[in-house]
Design a protein around this motif. Sequence first.
Motif, mmCIF file in Angstrom:
data_model
loop_
_atom_site.group_PDB
_atom_site.id
_atom_site.type_symbol
_atom_site.label_atom_id
_atom_site.label_comp_id
_atom_site.label_asym_id
_atom_site.label_seq_id
_atom_site.Cartn_x
_atom_site.Cartn_y
_atom_site.Cartn_z
ATOM 1 N N ALA A 1 -14.086 -5.953 -57.580
ATOM 2 C CA ALA A 1 -15.020 -5.299 -57.893
ATOM 3 C C ALA A 1 -16.398 -5.610 -57.584
ATOM 4 N N ALA A 2 -17.360 -4.911 -57.358
ATOM 5 C CA ALA A 2 -18.677 -5.539 -56.840
ATOM 6 C C ALA A 2 -19.237 -6.086 -58.196
ATOM 7 N N LEU A 3 -19.794 -7.463 -57.878
ATOM 8 C CA LEU A 3 -20.155 -8.433 -58.895
ATOM 9 C C LEU A 3 -21.430 -7.905 -59.708
ATOM 10 N N GLY A 4 -22.381 -7.153 -58.998
ATOM 11 C CA GLY A 4 -23.558 -6.903 -59.722
ATOM 12 C C GLY A 4 -24.590 -8.111 -59.696
ATOM 13 N N THR A 5 -25.230 -8.139 -60.931
ATOM 14 C CA THR A 5 -26.058 -9.219 -60.903
ATOM 15 C C THR A 5 -25.282 -10.713 -61.293
ATOM 16 N N ILE A 6 -25.693 -11.609 -60.850
ATOM 17 C CA ILE A 6 -24.944 -12.995 -61.139
ATOM 18 C C ILE A 6 -26.051 -13.674 -61.853
ATOM 19 N N TYR A 7 -25.451 -14.311 -63.095
ATOM 20 C CA TYR A 7 -26.430 -14.901 -64.106
ATOM 21 C C TYR A 7 -26.000 -16.371 -64.056
ATOM 22 N N THR A 8 -26.928 -17.482 -64.418
ATOM 23 C CA THR A 8 -26.680 -18.811 -64.680
ATOM 24 C C THR A 8 -26.437 -18.759 -66.089
ATOM 25 N N LEU A 9 -25.934 -20.081 -66.576
ATOM 26 C CA LEU A 9 -25.342 -20.307 -67.954
ATOM 27 C C LEU A 9 -26.672 -19.988 -68.944
ATOM 28 N N GLU A 10 -27.716 -20.549 -68.626
ATOM 29 C CA GLU A 10 -28.965 -20.044 -69.584
ATOM 30 C C GLU A 10 -29.265 -18.691 -69.426
ATOM 31 N N GLU A 11 -29.204 -17.939 -68.489
ATOM 32 C CA GLU A 11 -29.480 -16.613 -68.592
ATOM 33 C C GLU A 11 -28.491 -16.094 -69.253
ATOM 34 N N THR B 1 -26.292 -19.659 -77.719
ATOM 35 C CA THR B 1 -26.770 -20.981 -76.999
ATOM 36 C C THR B 1 -25.893 -20.934 -75.666
ATOM 37 N N PRO B 2 -26.444 -21.672 -74.715
ATOM 38 C CA PRO B 2 -25.712 -22.086 -73.465
ATOM 39 C C PRO B 2 -24.519 -22.816 -73.734
ATOM 40 N N ARG B 3 -24.396 -23.633 -74.864
ATOM 41 C CA ARG B 3 -23.240 -24.285 -75.267
ATOM 42 C C ARG B 3 -22.104 -23.383 -75.548
ATOM 43 N N MET B 4 -22.255 -22.488 -76.456
ATOM 44 C CA MET B 4 -21.487 -21.431 -76.988
ATOM 45 C C MET B 4 -20.885 -20.533 -75.767
ATOM 46 N N VAL B 5 -21.660 -20.171 -74.798
ATOM 47 C CA VAL B 5 -21.340 -19.264 -73.826
ATOM 48 C C VAL B 5 -20.356 -20.224 -72.856
ATOM 49 N N ALA B 6 -20.541 -21.506 -72.498
ATOM 50 C CA ALA B 6 -19.780 -22.141 -71.963
ATOM 51 C C ALA B 6 -18.597 -22.343 -72.369
ATOM 52 N N ARG B 7 -18.474 -22.632 -73.740
ATOM 53 C CA ARG B 7 -17.172 -22.809 -74.706
ATOM 54 C C ARG B 7 -16.396 -21.512 -74.513
ATOM 55 N N TYR C 1 -11.935 -18.184 -72.451
ATOM 56 C CA TYR C 1 -11.316 -16.874 -71.899
ATOM 57 C C TYR C 1 -11.242 -16.717 -70.454
ATOM 58 N N GLY C 2 -11.622 -17.650 -69.809
ATOM 59 C CA GLY C 2 -11.589 -17.756 -68.190
ATOM 60 C C GLY C 2 -12.392 -16.865 -67.508
ATOM 61 N N ARG C 3 -13.664 -16.567 -68.221
ATOM 62 C CA ARG C 3 -14.591 -15.506 -67.672
ATOM 63 C C ARG C 3 -15.760 -15.886 -66.926
ATOM 64 N N CYS C 4 -15.697 -16.639 -66.078
ATOM 65 C CA CYS C 4 -16.822 -17.497 -65.371
ATOM 66 C C CYS C 4 -16.311 -17.740 -64.022
ATOM 67 N N ARG D 1 -21.384 -19.795 -63.486
ATOM 68 C CA ARG D 1 -21.926 -18.436 -62.832
ATOM 69 C C ARG D 1 -21.448 -17.372 -63.562
ATOM 70 N N PHE D 2 -21.976 -16.368 -64.113
ATOM 71 C CA PHE D 2 -21.437 -15.199 -64.765
ATOM 72 C C PHE D 2 -21.837 -13.862 -64.103
ATOM 73 N N SER D 3 -20.749 -12.865 -63.870
ATOM 74 C CA SER D 3 -21.091 -11.556 -63.365
ATOM 75 C C SER D 3 -21.262 -10.794 -64.422
ATOM 76 N N GLU D 4 -21.697 -9.398 -64.410
ATOM 77 C CA GLU D 4 -21.953 -8.593 -65.264
ATOM 78 C C GLU D 4 -20.572 -8.238 -66.187
ATOM 79 N N GLY D 5 -19.492 -8.126 -65.474
ATOM 80 C CA GLY D 5 -18.270 -7.922 -65.834
ATOM 81 C C GLY D 5 -17.792 -9.184 -66.695
ATOM 82 N N ASP D 6 -18.043 -10.277 -66.583
ATOM 83 C CA ASP D 6 -17.828 -11.758 -67.241
ATOM 84 C C ASP D 6 -18.505 -11.556 -68.873
ATOM 85 N N LEU D 7 -19.664 -11.088 -68.473
ATOM 86 C CA LEU D 7 -20.554 -10.948 -69.677
ATOM 87 C C LEU D 7 -20.027 -10.031 -70.645
ATOM 88 N N ALA D 8 -19.687 -8.785 -70.068
ATOM 89 C CA ALA D 8 -18.931 -7.816 -70.733
ATOM 90 C C ALA D 8 -17.614 -8.175 -71.514
#
Length: 104
Positions: A3-13, A21-27, A32-35, A43-50
């Motif tokens: 599917a379309a990726l939409g906005t791509i975010y860095t770890l900090e974003e 925290t960025p550490r929690m998001v990376a963990r 869950y393999g969502r990055c 790098r994270f897509s909107e779908g990854d964050l959801a």
Amino acid sequence: MTAALGTIYTLEEAADRLRTTPRMVARLARRYGRCARIGREYRFSEGDLAALWDAIRLPAKEPWAHHATKQQVEQAYADIAAHAKKARDARLAARQALRNRTTP
């Protein structure tokens, strides 16, 4: 096809967006393999964050699920009292055995 990726975010974003925290998001991303990883950067897509958000959400509980019934409370108190009596009897038996011991 993806599917379309939409906005791509860095770890900090992504951490700012999830308000953690960025550490929690990376963990979470590793768990869950969502990055996507490019070298050492995540790098994270909107779908990854959801998907990460859904993964960390608490499941809904029934309104009565956290309340014990009267019988459960009474049984818990009875179990505690029985355990205390057993421990007390063991201590008394040990003391009695020491008193009955003869010295050479």
